[in-house]
Design a protein around this motif. Structure first.
Motif, PDB file in Angstrom:
ATOM      1  N   ASN A  72      11.798  -5.759 -31.271  1.00  0.00           N
ATOM      2  CA  ASN A  72      10.400  -5.419 -30.994  1.00  0.00           C
ATOM      3  C   ASN A  72       9.502  -6.624 -30.769  1.00  0.00           C
ATOM      4  O   ASN A  72       8.308  -6.461 -30.551  1.00  0.00           O
ATOM      5  CB  ASN A  72       9.826  -4.498 -32.082  1.00  0.00           C
ATOM      6  N   SER A 123       7.540  -1.403 -27.282  1.00  0.00           N
ATOM      7  CA  SER A 123       6.650  -0.845 -28.295  1.00  0.00           C
ATOM      8  C   SER A 123       7.491  -0.033 -29.269  1.00  0.00           C
ATOM      9  O   SER A 123       8.017   1.026 -28.922  1.00  0.00           O
ATOM     10  CB  SER A 123       5.585   0.045 -27.641  1.00  0.00           C
ATOM     11  N   MET A 169      -1.253  -5.116 -30.901  1.00  0.00           N
ATOM     12  CA  MET A 169      -1.100  -3.956 -30.040  1.00  0.00           C
ATOM     13  C   MET A 169      -2.480  -3.392 -29.757  1.00  0.00           C
ATOM     14  O   MET A 169      -3.274  -3.177 -30.677  1.00  0.00           O
ATOM     15  CB  MET A 169      -0.214  -2.912 -30.733  1.00  0.00           C
ATOM     16  N   ARG A 172      -4.366   2.947 -28.195  1.00  0.00           N
ATOM     17  CA  ARG A 172      -3.540   3.970 -27.544  1.00  0.00           C
ATOM     18  C   ARG A 172      -4.281   5.299 -27.643  1.00  0.00           C
ATOM     19  O   ARG A 172      -5.300   5.412 -28.311  1.00  0.00           O
ATOM     20  CB  ARG A 172      -2.189   4.109 -28.246  1.00  0.00           C
ATOM     21  N   ARG A 232       1.902  -9.788 -34.550  1.00  0.00           N
ATOM     22  CA  ARG A 232       2.079  -8.796 -33.488  1.00  0.00           C
ATOM     23  C   ARG A 232       0.753  -8.073 -33.258  1.00  0.00           C
ATOM     24  O   ARG A 232       0.162  -7.549 -34.197  1.00  0.00           O
ATOM     25  CB  ARG A 232       3.151  -7.779 -33.878  1.00  0.00           C
ATOM     26  N   MET A 283       0.114  -5.919 -25.359  1.00  0.00           N
ATOM     27  CA  MET A 283       0.818  -6.342 -26.565  1.00  0.00           C
ATOM     28  C   MET A 283       1.028  -7.847 -26.511  1.00  0.00           C
ATOM     29  O   MET A 283       1.317  -8.409 -25.446  1.00  0.00           O
ATOM     30  CB  MET A 283       2.171  -5.635 -26.695  1.00  0.00           C
ATOM     31  N   GLN A 290       7.365   1.609 -33.095  1.00  0.00           N
ATOM     32  CA  GLN A 290       6.463   1.960 -34.182  1.00  0.00           C
ATOM     33  C   GLN A 290       7.267   2.417 -35.400  1.00  0.00           C
ATOM     34  O   GLN A 290       8.382   2.916 -35.268  1.00  0.00           O
ATOM     35  CB  GLN A 290       5.504   3.059 -33.741  1.00  0.00           C
ATOM     36  N   PRO A 339       0.550   1.530 -25.609  1.00  0.00           N
ATOM     37  CA  PRO A 339      -0.455   0.470 -25.618  1.00  0.00           C
ATOM     38  C   PRO A 339      -0.459  -0.287 -24.290  1.00  0.00           C
ATOM     39  O   PRO A 339       0.603  -0.573 -23.736  1.00  0.00           O
ATOM     40  CB  PRO A 339      -0.021  -0.423 -26.778  1.00  0.00           C
TER      41      PRO A 339
END
Length: 733
Positions: free
Chosen positions: A69, A75, A652, A655, A650, A631, A77, A628
């Motif tokens: 990731n 992406s 993001m 969304r 990280r 990133m 999660q 998103p």
């Protein structure tokens, strides 16, 4: 584990660190493999850091999605910091370039092993493999060669895991980890070394356990793996691998958009411990047992040619139990029993003719349902007792079938390299025969004994798709430090989740014959083009890429105004485009840096019908849900003596949980930190003591979004994992 004790352990590790050898970022002496190499589709930047990153971001070492990731346009999660309970709508929350490659209704995952599609959904999925037993993880997104990404689907991208072979010398690897939320994991691998006559083997096992960080319940998984290689002669080699895994999982409760607006409350809201309530955590769990066996017979037929034959088999048995909401708003408990397997064989011949490298292959693959599901049993509650209500779904035991021949070639001349190929996909969906039964709470086989066929709700004939999928790639070297490439390729996926939508809604299953809808199934086709460059300096490298894709027959969940029913159809077109950037900087053996940035746009090309108003809504050009747009990710590794400090960041962007962009989810920035003390001690090859901090600042945010969840026909949400600490000791002898 209390924070005070962890801080004390951190101080102890720092105080005892002594200067000796200087491990590099490329080989951190992390014994897990000894490291997992992650290679991108265009370059190998991430492999410089993936050995340690695989532990920083994936302490359970069972989620391949957590490993990759950090790459651009990926992406991933998570609601579970350990990856044990990370599923939404029966698949991992994961996107390539905004494309949800493993959406509900796709009976496959994005992960292959040794080029073979030996993972599946629903069920045990790709988490049945300990990643310490993997040597390399190759990642492809967008354009893929014809000889990779084999299986039922490859839209968006594909991950391929390569198994770490038995070592030539006897060795023992042991690792013990503990962490927040009563996490513990033990891993042990023993390599026999060369036993004579070219025979080598290994056996490994792991056991992992973690309580949920909110609510009630826990998850655990036990894995075993065995592998051997036998070199019969200079020309003949046999390899065989077997994996067993059993998992007992308590997932986290999915939340509505209204619930997720109050993040403080969302971080406390989960299933209850009241067995008289429908949301009792004991009614929301899943359990699966998996077996996988594969082999590779390699025969060298010449100095530059060889034949590989790879048979494989995977069995997955278990169940999902969960609270559902019926279309009329009533709660029920559903049990989805799953007993399916897949098997197949890949034959591949590689050779070189002049300046052309050739790869010919043929994959035969058959995979039993589900999906789509072949049985659902619904229950109501009487006090704290489950009372059988009905067989919500009862259908036949049928299979997907795939024939996939391919050819890939590579030609080099001067500074130019031309690669290209084609694979032919002949894919037959299973027949679906729906039954009714007067049987009560009995087994599937017993229910089928008294079942009556319902022709109106059945599709007796299979639906077959046949098509060629080409790929081409032109690469030009400019000097010794720069390469430029232009690539085109096509990929595919077929969704099968229309069946549970159909069965669950009387407006459909009493008006339209199911075979009519089944025959309208279309294969989603993605046409991808990308232009990329890699520039390398003495201490740095950078890889920018721009890409463009067109998706035809994309699935969208549509609302039929005449029927007052919602169901998915392959009638939409979509466009994706964006920019990716990877960079690496290593000014010294003590300091290494990696970063990635991506801008991803993916949207429908036309208006679609809303499932809320029944009217046509204009969503043209609007980003699809859970994707998103921006990133950015970075990792720095700095070594002082025997201690390596690795911070991770990280970012993001925002969304949306719905296609109309009425349910906005704010962006977030997360920080992780890993501290590792590593050196050989007392005859041991290496000892590592690590302390990892995940979500270092305990940021509250929304992680997983399910925008196509046919359990409730509404979007659901999950908060992200909170601050988590993991300490581990690894010994490699």
């Amino acid at each position: 584990m209390k924070k005070t004790s962890l801080i004390a352990l951190l101080a102890l590790l720092s105080a005892t660190a002594k200067a000796e050898e200087e491990p590099t970022l490329l080989a951190l002496n992390v014994w897990t493999g000894p490291e997992i190499t992650v290679s991108g589709k265009k370059g190998d930047l991430l492999n410089k850091i993936a050995g340690k990153e695989s532990e920083v971001l994936n302490p359970s070492q069972m989620s391949v999605y957590k490993i990759i990731n950090m790459m651009p346009s990926v992406s991933q999660q998570s609601v579970d910091p350990y990856g044990l309970a990370d599923t939404v709508n029966y698949h991992e929350a994961f996107r390539f370039r905004g494309v949800e490659a493993t959406a509900g209704g796709v009976p496959a995952t994005t992960a292959n092993v040794e080029g073979l599609p030996v993972t599946g959904r629903p069920g045990g999925g790709a988490t049945i493999y300990d990643l310490e037993n993997m040597e390399n993880v190759a990642v492809y997104s967008g354009v893929m060669p014809a000889n990779v990404g084999l299986g039922i689907a490859d839209v968006g991208g594909k991950i391929d895991m390569e198994i770490k072979r038995p070592e030539s010398e006897f060795g023992v690897a042991f690792k013990q980890s503990i962490g927040s939320h009563n996490f513990s994991r033990t891993y042990l691998r023993v390599d026999t070394g060369d036993l004579g006559s070219g025979l080598k083997a290994f056996v490994s096992g792991s056991t992992s356990y973690a309580e949920k960080w909110k609510g009630y319940g826990a998850s655990n998984r036990n894995n075993l793996m065995f592998g051997l290689t036998e070199q019969f002669s200079d020309k003949v080699k046999l390899e065989a691998f077997a994996t067993w895994s059993k998992g007992n999982i308590h997932p986290y409760r999915a939340l509505s958009y209204a619930q997720i607006q109050d993040l403080d409350s969302a971080y406390d809201t989960d299933y209850s411990n009241d067995p008289t309530a429908y949301d009792y955590y004991g009614y929301n769990k899943n359990e699966f047992e998996d077996w996988m066996v594969m082999a590779n017979l390699e025969i060298k037929t010449g100095e530059k040619s060889k034949l590989n034959v790879k048979p494989y088999y995977w069995s997955d048995k278990g169940y999902y139990m969960e609270t559902i909401t019926l279309p009329n708003g009533s709660p029920n408990i559903r049990r989805w029993d799953i007993d399916h397997d897949l098997k197949g064989i890949l034959a591949e011949y590689t050779t070189t003719v002049g300046n052309v490298d050739l790869d010919f292959g043929y994959l035969y693959h058959t995979q039993k349902r589900p999906g789509p599901p072949n049985s659902w049993k619904n229950y109501t509650l009487s006090g704290n007792t489950l009372v059988f209500s009905k067989w919500a779904i009862l259908s036949n035991d049928s299979s997907h079938e795939l024939h996939e021949p391919f050819i890939e070639a590579k030609y080099r001349v001067g500074d130019w390299t031309l690669e290209g190929g084609v694979k032919y996909v002949n894919y037959a969906l299973p027949s679906i025969l729906t039954y009714t039964t007067t049987a009560g709470d009995v087994s599937y086989d017993e229910a089928m004994e008294s079942a009556t066929l319902v022709p109106f709700k059945s599709a007796e004939s299979t639906k077959t798709f046949s098509r060629l999928f080409p790929d081409a790639r032109l690469t030009r070297m400019i000097g010794n430090n720069t390469s430029l490439h232009l690539a085109y390729g096509e990929s595919y996926v077929t969704h099968v989740d229309i069946y549970p939508y159909y069965i669950s809604q009387a407006a459909l299953n009493t008006v339209i014959p199911f075979e009519e809808l089944w025959d309208k199934r279309a294969m989603e086709i993605s046409r991808n083009v990308e232009l990329g460059m890699k520039i390398t300096g003495n201490t740095w490298s950078i890889s920018p890429t721009i890409y463009y894709s067109k998706h035809s027959n994309k699935q969208a969940v549509l609302y039929d105004t005449d029927l007052d029913a919602t169901y998915p159809m392959n009638s939409a077109d979509a466009t994706g485009y964006g920019f990716e950037l990877e960079g690496e900087y290593k000014p010294s053996s003590k300091l290494k840096c990696y970063g990635s940035f991506s801008w991803n746009r993916f949207s429908f090309d036309q208006a679609i019908y809303s499932d809320a108003t029944g009217s046509l809504i204009d969503v043209k050009g609007m980003q699809v849900p859970d994707a998103p747009e921006f990133m950015a990710k970075g990792l720095v590794s700095y070594t002082v003596g025997d201690v390596t400090i690795s911070p991770v960041v990280r970012y993001m962007s925002s969304r949306y949980g719905d296609v109309q962009h009425t349910q906005k989810i704010d962006g977030t920035t997360l920080f992780d930190l890993d501290l590792t003390w590593s050196r050989p001690i007392a005859g041991l090859r290496n000892v590592d003591c690590s302390l990892s901090f995940i979500n270092l600042f305990d940021t509250k945010y929304v992680s997983m979004i399910s925008a196509s969840d046919y359990k409730t026909l509404k979007t659901s949400y999950q908060p992200g994992a909170p601050f988590t600490v993991v300490a581990s000791v690894a010994i490699h002898y």
